[in-house]
Design a protein around this motif. Sequence first.
Motif, PDB file in Angstrom:
ATOM      1  N   ALA A 167      -9.776  -7.346  -5.364  1.00  0.00           N
ATOM      2  CA  ALA A 167      -8.481  -7.779  -5.894  1.00  0.00           C
ATOM      3  C   ALA A 167      -7.884  -6.731  -6.830  1.00  0.00           C
ATOM      4  CB  ALA A 167      -8.644  -9.093  -6.635  1.00  0.00           C
ATOM      5  N   VAL A 168      -8.737  -5.975  -7.506  1.00  0.00           N
ATOM      6  CA  VAL A 168      -8.259  -4.939  -8.415  1.00  0.00           C
ATOM      7  C   VAL A 168      -7.834  -3.708  -7.620  1.00  0.00           C
ATOM      8  CG1 VAL A 168      -8.928  -3.383 -10.283  1.00  0.00           C
ATOM      9  CG2 VAL A 168      -9.720  -5.767 -10.282  1.00  0.00           C
ATOM     10  N   LEU A 169      -8.560  -3.452  -6.522  1.00  0.00           N
ATOM     11  CA  LEU A 169      -8.312  -2.234  -5.766  1.00  0.00           C
ATOM     12  C   LEU A 169      -6.996  -2.294  -4.993  1.00  0.00           C
ATOM     13  CD1 LEU A 169     -11.894  -1.699  -4.360  1.00  0.00           C
ATOM     14  CD2 LEU A 169     -10.741  -0.279  -6.036  1.00  0.00           C
ATOM     15  N   GLU A 170      -6.664  -3.438  -4.469  1.00  0.00           N
ATOM     16  CA  GLU A 170      -5.510  -3.544  -3.580  1.00  0.00           C
ATOM     17  C   GLU A 170      -4.757  -4.812  -3.911  1.00  0.00           C
ATOM     18  OE1 GLU A 170      -3.414  -2.044  -0.157  1.00  0.00           O
ATOM     19  OE2 GLU A 170      -4.935  -1.225  -1.470  1.00  0.00           O
ATOM     20  N   PRO A 171      -3.489  -4.706  -4.260  1.00  0.00           N
ATOM     21  CA  PRO A 171      -2.737  -5.887  -4.653  1.00  0.00           C
ATOM     22  C   PRO A 171      -2.825  -7.006  -3.619  1.00  0.00           C
ATOM     23  CG  PRO A 171      -1.458  -3.887  -4.999  1.00  0.00           C
ATOM     24  CD  PRO A 171      -2.717  -3.481  -4.313  1.00  0.00           C
ATOM     25  N   GLU A 172      -2.768  -6.637  -2.347  1.00  0.00           N
ATOM     26  CA  GLU A 172      -2.786  -7.673  -1.319  1.00  0.00           C
ATOM     27  C   GLU A 172      -4.214  -8.079  -0.954  1.00  0.00           C
ATOM     28  OE1 GLU A 172      -1.102  -5.983   2.255  1.00  0.00           O
ATOM     29  OE2 GLU A 172      -1.509  -3.998   1.480  1.00  0.00           O
ATOM     30  N   SER A 173      -5.207  -7.395  -1.533  1.00  0.00           N
ATOM     31  CA  SER A 173      -6.615  -7.714  -1.319  1.00  0.00           C
ATOM     32  C   SER A 173      -6.999  -7.837   0.151  1.00  0.00           C
ATOM     33  CB  SER A 173      -7.000  -8.987  -2.073  1.00  0.00           C
ATOM     34  OG  SER A 173      -6.420 -10.119  -1.489  1.00  0.00           O
ATOM     35  N   THR A 174      -6.376  -7.040   0.969  1.00  0.00           N
ATOM     36  CA  THR A 174      -6.729  -7.041   2.381  1.00  0.00           C
ATOM     37  C   THR A 174      -7.898  -6.099   2.622  1.00  0.00           C
ATOM     38  OG1 THR A 174      -4.408  -7.382   2.937  1.00  0.00           O
ATOM     39  CG2 THR A 174      -5.851  -6.628   4.710  1.00  0.00           C
ATOM     40  N   PRO A 175      -8.981  -6.589   3.222  1.00  0.00           N
ATOM     41  CA  PRO A 175     -10.083  -5.671   3.559  1.00  0.00           C
ATOM     42  C   PRO A 175      -9.572  -4.560   4.484  1.00  0.00           C
ATOM     43  CG  PRO A 175     -10.746  -7.951   3.871  1.00  0.00           C
ATOM     44  CD  PRO A 175      -9.266  -7.962   3.624  1.00  0.00           C
ATOM     45  N   ALA A 176     -10.076  -3.358   4.270  1.00  0.00           N
ATOM     46  CA  ALA A 176      -9.559  -2.212   5.019  1.00  0.00           C
ATOM     47  C   ALA A 176     -10.692  -1.412   5.645  1.00  0.00           C
ATOM     48  CB  ALA A 176      -8.751  -1.301   4.092  1.00  0.00           C
ATOM     49  N   ILE A 177     -10.405  -0.835   6.800  1.00  0.00           N
ATOM     50  CA  ILE A 177     -11.334   0.139   7.377  1.00  0.00           C
ATOM     51  C   ILE A 177     -10.608   1.460   7.586  1.00  0.00           C
ATOM     52  CG2 ILE A 177     -12.968  -1.445   8.502  1.00  0.00           C
ATOM     53  CD1 ILE A 177     -11.442  -0.991  11.116  1.00  0.00           C
ATOM     54  N   GLY A 178     -11.354   2.550   7.400  1.00  0.00           N
ATOM     55  CA  GLY A 178     -10.883   3.866   7.782  1.00  0.00           C
ATOM     56  C   GLY A 178     -11.619   4.265   9.049  1.00  0.00           C
ATOM     57  N   ILE A 179     -10.944   4.979   9.931  1.00  0.00           N
ATOM     58  CA  ILE A 179     -11.575   5.424  11.179  1.00  0.00           C
ATOM     59  C   ILE A 179     -11.332   6.916  11.349  1.00  0.00           C
ATOM     60  CG2 ILE A 179     -11.714   5.152  13.688  1.00  0.00           C
ATOM     61  CD1 ILE A 179     -10.551   2.354  13.387  1.00  0.00           C
ATOM     62  N   ILE A 180     -12.418   7.656  11.599  1.00  0.00           N
ATOM     63  CA  ILE A 180     -12.337   9.084  11.914  1.00  0.00           C
ATOM     64  C   ILE A 180     -12.905   9.276  13.309  1.00  0.00           C
ATOM     65  CG2 ILE A 180     -13.152  11.408  11.312  1.00  0.00           C
ATOM     66  CD1 ILE A 180     -13.669  10.344   8.459  1.00  0.00           C
TER      67      ILE A 180
END
Length: 336
Positions: free
Chosen positions: A106-119
């Motif tokens: 919740a602190v990291l992202e206002p919308e608190s959406t889980p995120a993935i990065g892909i390489i």
Amino acid sequence: MRRLPGRWPAARLLMAAWLTLMLAACGDSDEPEVPASAEPPAVEVAGPATAVIQQDDAYYDELRARWFALEHAERSAAASPGSHNADPEQAPLSAEPEPVSELPVAVLEPESTPAIGIIIDDLGHSLSRGRRIIALPAPVALAILPHTQAAQLLASEAAVAGKTVILHQPMENGAALAIGPGGLYADMDRAKLEQTLQANLNNFVPIQGVNNHMGSRLTSDRQAMDWVMQVLAARGLFFIDSRTSAATQAAFAAEAAGVRHLSRDVFLDNERTFEAIDAAFQHALTLARKQGSALIIGHPYPQTLEYLEQRLPELQREEGVKVVSLEALLARKYRN
Ligand SMILES: [Zn+2]
């Protein structure tokens, strides 16, 4: 609106890039250009000549599968001696602190959406497969090998499409496997290592960051990693540790040099079946929900490309997890 010559350098560059693209496309095909029995190129010898060697995609798929089998065999043995678990993704990682789990979501992202990065690693040999990454409907990053035939074209097209481009830096592995042109080795002195790395960083543009190709030996060498990170710090580049060894020192060296860095959480396609790729992807989603984010590395196998093409368009709606750029993942980590 009429375009005024000279006032649209970006548009003209784009046009030139597309023209080059169309010309190059004539020579790019998924059809094998050499017989399957052809000997592999002498890729351990660096130099411009190796950049134009034509090999079919199946050749690189097989070579990559052999790399993975060996690198992961070493990593699994080092990380969990006697482990009965054959899946490297399930093997415990080192005691290195997890960089992405220090703050609540919740602190990291206002919308608190889980995120993935892909390489997607190992790009540069095939224009057609690189283009499929660029066309994915999400900010998937391209990790391009230096001195490969399609490197500059892919980097240019990716930049136009707003995709992140990183240098996929070949580093010495513990199995003495050839790593291709531009490789960094543990027996290089500082001048030679820096010269090789700088040449790779100058090989194509743009480059936003670096991750390691193989490297189970070199990434565990703290001195060499310090030298690498000092070059990246001077250029303002970030580093992604692919984590091909449990003994990797890359994150510690990056931290010491003030280089922003992330570490790979999940390899997507150690096994090239839909079921295995899906299981690895689900594991990454679980991690993202738990940690706030997770970082996936995959490869340009046909199975991986098909999976991502099917999965990404509806990912956020179906799973509540979104794909974000590497820069966005770094911003989450380094915010505050
Ligand atoms: Zn690689």
